[in-house]
Design a protein around this motif. Structure first.
Motif, PDB file in Angstrom:
ATOM      1  N   UNK A 169       0.745  -1.351  -0.189  1.00 50.13           N
ATOM      2  CA  UNK A 169      -0.024  -0.045   0.046  1.00 50.13           C
ATOM      3  C   UNK A 169       0.930   1.397   0.056  1.00 50.13           C
ATOM      4  N   UNK A 170       1.854   1.299   1.105  1.00 48.31           N
ATOM      5  CA  UNK A 170       2.684   2.432   0.734  1.00 48.31           C
ATOM      6  C   UNK A 170       3.350   2.757  -0.484  1.00 48.31           C
ATOM      7  N   UNK A 171       3.981   1.466  -1.072  1.00 48.61           N
ATOM      8  CA  UNK A 171       4.692   1.815  -2.169  1.00 48.61           C
ATOM      9  C   UNK A 171       3.799   2.169  -3.412  1.00 48.61           C
ATOM     10  N   UNK A 172       2.477   1.830  -3.379  1.00 47.32           N
ATOM     11  CA  UNK A 172       1.701   2.315  -4.442  1.00 47.32           C
ATOM     12  C   UNK A 172       1.214   3.817  -4.239  1.00 47.32           C
ATOM     13  N   UNK A 173       1.352   4.054  -2.879  1.00 51.50           N
ATOM     14  CA  UNK A 173       1.116   5.595  -2.391  1.00 51.50           C
ATOM     15  C   UNK A 173       2.117   6.274  -3.020  1.00 51.50           C
ATOM     16  N   UNK A 174       3.501   6.063  -2.641  1.00 52.61           N
ATOM     17  CA  UNK A 174       4.451   6.758  -3.201  1.00 52.61           C
ATOM     18  C   UNK A 174       4.670   6.929  -4.653  1.00 52.61           C
ATOM     19  N   UNK A 175       4.373   5.897  -5.360  1.00 50.69           N
ATOM     20  CA  UNK A 175       4.198   5.981  -6.889  1.00 50.69           C
ATOM     21  C   UNK A 175       3.087   6.902  -7.286  1.00 50.69           C
ATOM     22  N   UNK A 176       1.949   6.663  -6.819  1.00 53.30           N
ATOM     23  CA  UNK A 176       0.778   7.594  -7.278  1.00 53.30           C
ATOM     24  C   UNK A 176       1.035   8.877  -6.953  1.00 53.30           C
ATOM     25  N   UNK A 177       1.961   9.317  -5.720  1.00 55.25           N
ATOM     26  CA  UNK A 177       2.273  10.663  -5.589  1.00 55.25           C
ATOM     27  C   UNK A 177       3.389  11.120  -6.439  1.00 55.25           C
ATOM     28  N   UNK A 178       3.999  10.454  -7.287  1.00 57.70           N
ATOM     29  CA  UNK A 178       4.922  10.791  -8.229  1.00 57.70           C
ATOM     30  C   UNK A 178       6.346  10.994  -7.639  1.00 57.70           C
ATOM     31  N   UNK A 179       6.622  10.433  -6.384  1.00 57.87           N
ATOM     32  CA  UNK A 179       7.963  10.436  -5.560  1.00 57.87           C
ATOM     33  C   UNK A 179       8.831   9.250  -6.316  1.00 57.87           C
ATOM     34  N   UNK A 180      10.067   9.521  -6.119  1.00 53.81           N
ATOM     35  CA  UNK A 180      11.005   8.520  -6.502  1.00 53.81           C
ATOM     36  C   UNK A 180      11.166   7.378  -5.209  1.00 53.81           C
ATOM     37  N   UNK A 181      10.351   6.369  -5.609  1.00 57.41           N
ATOM     38  CA  UNK A 181       9.966   5.283  -4.581  1.00 57.41           C
ATOM     39  C   UNK A 181      10.965   4.050  -4.763  1.00 57.41           C
ATOM     40  N   UNK A 182      11.213   3.825  -3.294  1.00 62.82           N
ATOM     41  CA  UNK A 182      12.443   2.629  -3.263  1.00 62.82           C
ATOM     42  C   UNK A 182      11.796   1.855  -2.214  1.00 62.82           C
ATOM     43  N   UNK A 183      11.948   0.666  -2.539  1.00 67.31           N
ATOM     44  CA  UNK A 183      11.394  -0.385  -1.606  1.00 67.31           C
ATOM     45  C   UNK A 183      12.701  -1.108  -0.771  1.00 67.31           C
ATOM     46  N   UNK A 184      12.253  -1.155   0.609  1.00 68.83           N
ATOM     47  CA  UNK A 184      13.130  -1.575   1.273  1.00 68.83           C
ATOM     48  C   UNK A 184      12.256  -2.880   1.893  1.00 68.83           C
ATOM     49  N   UNK A 185      12.428  -4.081   1.332  1.00 69.96           N
ATOM     50  CA  UNK A 185      11.629  -5.345   1.739  1.00 69.96           C
ATOM     51  C   UNK A 185      11.764  -5.529   3.187  1.00 69.96           C
ATOM     52  N   UNK A 186      10.505  -5.878   4.015  1.00 68.59           N
ATOM     53  CA  UNK A 186      10.650  -6.331   5.127  1.00 68.59           C
ATOM     54  C   UNK A 186       9.723  -7.750   5.537  1.00 68.59           C
ATOM     55  N   UNK A 187       8.640  -7.616   5.779  1.00 71.38           N
ATOM     56  CA  UNK A 187       7.867  -8.985   5.806  1.00 71.38           C
ATOM     57  C   UNK A 187       7.387  -9.242   4.340  1.00 71.38           C
ATOM     58  N   UNK A 188       7.192  -8.185   3.443  1.00 67.44           N
ATOM     59  CA  UNK A 188       6.322  -8.328   2.397  1.00 67.44           C
ATOM     60  C   UNK A 188       7.468  -8.436   1.099  1.00 67.44           C
ATOM     61  N   UNK A 189       7.699  -9.667   0.559  1.00 64.03           N
ATOM     62  CA  UNK A 189       8.598  -9.748  -0.605  1.00 64.03           C
ATOM     63  C   UNK A 189       8.175  -8.876  -1.660  1.00 64.03           C
TER      64      UNK A 189
END
Length: 217
Positions: A169-189
């Protein structure tokens, strides 16, 4: 290097996402429900009405507000009784950005008091120029509201902001905001969708520093 860095909190700055997962298991049992393994990933990063809607989707027989409050109080109790577990590289990445003149915000679905307590207890609150809670936003992640508000408070265009997230959800939010979105995986691969959409997938905060230094992100 971008002008600003916006961090999710749970699962990115602090190793607290596992506490929520454990709490959801215990809460389901307390409410007489069988734990549904897909639920924690679905609820990760949400808040307010969205969070309760996910609860009703998975556990229609429970009082969603009471279910959520039970989980949150369990996590609060754990964090009152033990140190806040830090992610490796927490202090290094904040010092790195601050030393390079990058503005820093946290944009978390947690309550404002929880965010401020975690930052203060780990000695990093002074690194942050803005603190934004999802409970203050009209729409929860995956809507972009929280990251757009963080960028606004930092005085930067979304395209000039990194967003560091661990949940779908957070990654989709960052992408929708137009930010440079970087994933740092934790419990979700990471999924194929995220590998294609994110600017990078880094396995730690230390890896983020390395990637910025070499110009990968």
């Amino acid at each position: 290097m971008k002008k600003a860095a916006i961090f999710d909190m749970d699962g990115v700055l602090f190793d607290t996402e596992r506490l929520y997962r454990e709490s959801w298991v215990e809460t389901a049992a307390q409410f007489g429900q069988a734990f549904l393994p897909a639920f924690p990933a679905a609820v990760c990063g949400t808040s307010g009405a969205k969070l309760q809607a996910v609860v009703r989707e998975y556990y229609p027989a429970v009082d969603a507000a009471a279910f959520v409050e039970c989980c949150m109080e369990r996590v609060r109790k754990v964090l009152r009784e033990q140190p806040v577990p830090e992610k490796p590289g927490l202090h290094e990445i904040l010092t790195f950005f601050r030393g390079n003149g990058v503005k820093i915000a946290v944009a978390s679905s947690s309550e404002p008091s929880m965010i401020e307590s975690n930052l203060r207890r780990t000695g990093v609150i002074d690194h942050f120029d803005a603190i934004v809670s999802g409970v203050q936003m009209p729409r929860s992640k995956p809507a972009p509201d929280i990251f757009l508000e963080a960028a606004r408070r930092l005085g930067c265009a979304p395209a000039d902001c990194y967003v560091f997230e661990d949940g779908l959800s957070g990654l989709r939010a960052g992408l929708a905001a137009g930010c440079v979105t970087v994933m740092i995986p934790d419990l979700t691969p990471p999924t194929d969708e995220l590998r294609a959409a994110c600017a990078a997938i880094c396995d730690s905060l230390h890896a983020v520093i390395d990637a910025i230094r070499v110009g990968t992100i």
